[in-house]
Design a protein around this motif. Structure first.
Motif, PDB file in Angstrom:
ATOM      1  N   LEU A  86       0.806  -1.219   0.000  1.00 24.29           N
ATOM      2  CA  LEU A  86       0.000   0.000   0.000  1.00 24.29           C
ATOM      3  C   LEU A  86       0.841   1.272   0.000  1.00 24.29           C
ATOM      4  O   LEU A  86       0.542   2.197  -0.765  1.00 24.29           O
ATOM      5  CB  LEU A  86      -0.965  -0.020   1.192  1.00 24.29           C
ATOM      6  N   PRO A  87       1.898   1.387   0.829  1.00 22.47           N
ATOM      7  CA  PRO A  87       2.691   2.634   0.815  1.00 22.47           C
ATOM      8  C   PRO A  87       3.288   2.921  -0.568  1.00 22.47           C
ATOM      9  O   PRO A  87       3.344   4.075  -0.992  1.00 22.47           O
ATOM     10  CB  PRO A  87       3.791   2.368   1.848  1.00 22.47           C
ATOM     11  N   GLU A  88       3.728   1.865  -1.271  1.00 21.10           N
ATOM     12  CA  GLU A  88       4.290   2.062  -2.616  1.00 21.10           C
ATOM     13  C   GLU A  88       3.213   2.535  -3.587  1.00 21.10           C
ATOM     14  O   GLU A  88       3.440   3.424  -4.411  1.00 21.10           O
ATOM     15  CB  GLU A  88       4.909   0.763  -3.113  1.00 21.10           C
ATOM     16  N   MET A 107       0.470   4.193  -2.795  1.00 18.04           N
ATOM     17  CA  MET A 107       0.076   5.548  -2.423  1.00 18.04           C
ATOM     18  C   MET A 107       1.107   6.571  -2.893  1.00 18.04           C
ATOM     19  O   MET A 107       0.755   7.718  -3.186  1.00 18.04           O
ATOM     20  CB  MET A 107      -0.122   5.650  -0.908  1.00 18.04           C
ATOM     21  N   GLN A 108       2.373   6.167  -2.957  1.00 17.72           N
ATOM     22  CA  GLN A 108       3.403   7.078  -3.455  1.00 17.72           C
ATOM     23  C   GLN A 108       3.123   7.454  -4.899  1.00 17.72           C
ATOM     24  O   GLN A 108       3.362   8.586  -5.323  1.00 17.72           O
ATOM     25  CB  GLN A 108       4.775   6.419  -3.325  1.00 17.72           C
ATOM     26  N   ARG A 129      -3.504  11.049   0.095  1.00 20.26           N
ATOM     27  CA  ARG A 129      -3.045  11.573   1.374  1.00 20.26           C
ATOM     28  C   ARG A 129      -3.600  10.763   2.530  1.00 20.26           C
ATOM     29  O   ARG A 129      -2.999  10.670   3.585  1.00 20.26           O
ATOM     30  CB  ARG A 129      -3.468  13.048   1.496  1.00 20.26           C
ATOM     31  N   VAL A 188      -4.572   7.333   4.225  1.00 17.84           N
ATOM     32  CA  VAL A 188      -4.385   5.883   4.219  1.00 17.84           C
ATOM     33  C   VAL A 188      -5.734   5.189   4.269  1.00 17.84           C
ATOM     34  O   VAL A 188      -5.952   4.159   3.621  1.00 17.84           O
ATOM     35  CB  VAL A 188      -3.509   5.446   5.408  1.00 17.84           C
TER      36      VAL A 188
END
Length: 388
Positions: free
Chosen positions: A354-356, A358-359, A364, A366
């Motif tokens: 998920l963090p990748e 969202m990048q 903005r 989560v």
């Protein structure tokens, strides 16, 4: 939207001329209508906001919301919108827009009064007889609050009574939360849309590049796609197809500088990368259309001639719907936002963290981004398949 005659009561040519300064952010074909609704102070406030550098999308929403608020207030109270608005008027707005259909069947006075509904519908400001979506009411209250502050005034938007009324009204409203697109444009659906862009006609070349760019760049919003300009595109060194195999073929890489978006400011260095097929499609479009500066995605007339003006956000939406229909899908189920939700859904399906994701998507929140992940995981998981 009902066309407003220049001879209609309330039409002011001077206001219409003043609104010309906001031509780039006015809702399509709305200038004459707004000239009958907005006050001179309203127009001056909007022009001030435009000169202060407020984002076009934000200002466009404020113009639309202000027009609706002025029309509603005049219809509901017989008076223009007061500044600042008293708390009872804010609560009346909530009561008129968030209500229970079940209760209205037994109590005709519940919800929006009939004469208000009829008048707003005749102006083209109401599309449905149902209660408004809570998100729409909250957005219009936020716009009302913003405009109040920019007039140097203090409103009652944080009053405990209003917050309580809004909370209770949202609970009472039996309108389910709607997604911006019923169906996410996931990888398989995107492939079906791209098959409809298989010729070398200019329109097909543009639409293929548009769909691939919007999806691969993280599911960009339709406003970001429409406003994309050549100076936001920065060529990067080619990258290996397989980063662990130095002998793997090289793929083209492009950096897209985002500038001002819904979640970033113009002075940030936010960017996303595109690699491979989407870059090839975008470069082919720019070369074929001989575009070297200005808007990336532009209108094409009925004779296939390229125009100088950029596509509008609504045009991006219509292109996606048109391609969905050509692919044998129901256009009513899809909108341009489906590219955004589809991107995150597809990353979840492919196991991308998920963090990748969202990048790339530049979400903005989560919570918002994770909702698409959760939906994908639930359909692929075992919990709902016990009796498969």
């Amino acid at each position: 939207m009902t066309r407003i005659s220049k001879n209609a009561p309330g039409f002011d040519p001077a206001k219409a001329e003043a609104l010309d300064a906001l031509e780039s952010v006015l809702p399509f074909d709305r200038r004459d209508f707004l000239a009958t609704i907005l006050t001179n102070d309203d127009i001056e406030t909007l022009r001030h906001l435009a000169t202060e550098g407020m984002g076009e999308n934000t200002l466009r929403a404020l113009v639309s919301d202000l027009g609706y608020l002025e029309a509603w207030c005049m219809t509901a109270t017989g008076e223009p919108l007061p500044w600042p608005a008293p708390e009872p008027l804010l609560m009346k707005f909530v009561a008129h827009h968030l209500w229970s259909k079940a209760r209205k069947e037994s109590d005709p006075n519940h919800g929006m009064p009939e004469h208000v509904r009829v008048e707003l519908k005749s102006l083209g400001l109401l599309r449905s007889d149902a209660p408004h979506a809570p998100s729409t009411v909250q957005r219009r209250l936020a716009s009302w609050s913003t405009l109040t502050r920019w007039r140097g005034l203090t409103g009652e938007f944080n009053a405990p009574g209003l917050r309580s009324a809004l909370r209770l009204a949202v609970r009472a409203s039996d309108r389910p939360r709607q997604r911006k697109s019923d169906r996410a444009v996931t990888g398989d659906i995107l492939a079906a849309l791209l098959k409809t862009c298989s010729t070398d006609r200019l329109t097909d070349v543009r639409d293929r590049a548009l769909l691939l760019t919007a999806f691969a760049s993280g599911g960009r919003r339709r406003s970001e796609v429409a406003s994309l300009r050549c100076d936001q595109l920065v060529q990067q060194e080619s990258v290996l197809k397989d980063s662990e195999d130095p002998q793997s073929p090289l793929l083209p890489c492009l950096r897209i500088r985002l500038g001002r978006t819904k979640t970033t400011q113009s002075d940030t260095d936010a960017y996303v990368l595109m690699i491979g097929q989407p870059v090839d499609a975008l470069m082919h479009w720019l070369q074929r259309a001989e575009i070297k500066e200005g808007p990336v995605f532009r209108s094409i007339d009925r004779w296939g001639n390229l125009e100088r003006r950029a596509l509008t956000p609504e045009s991006v939406n219509l292109i996606l719907k048109k391609r969905a229909g050509q692919a044998g899908l129901d256009p009513a189920l899809f909108s341009a936002h489906g590219l955004r939700s589809g991107y995150l859904t597809e990353t979840a399906r492919q196991g991308i963290p998920l963090p990748e994701a969202m990048q790339q998507s530049q979400h903005r929140s989560v919570t918002q981004a994770a909702r698409y992940y959760n939906d994908a995981e639930r359909t692929m998981g075992k919990a709902a398949r016990l009796l498969e």
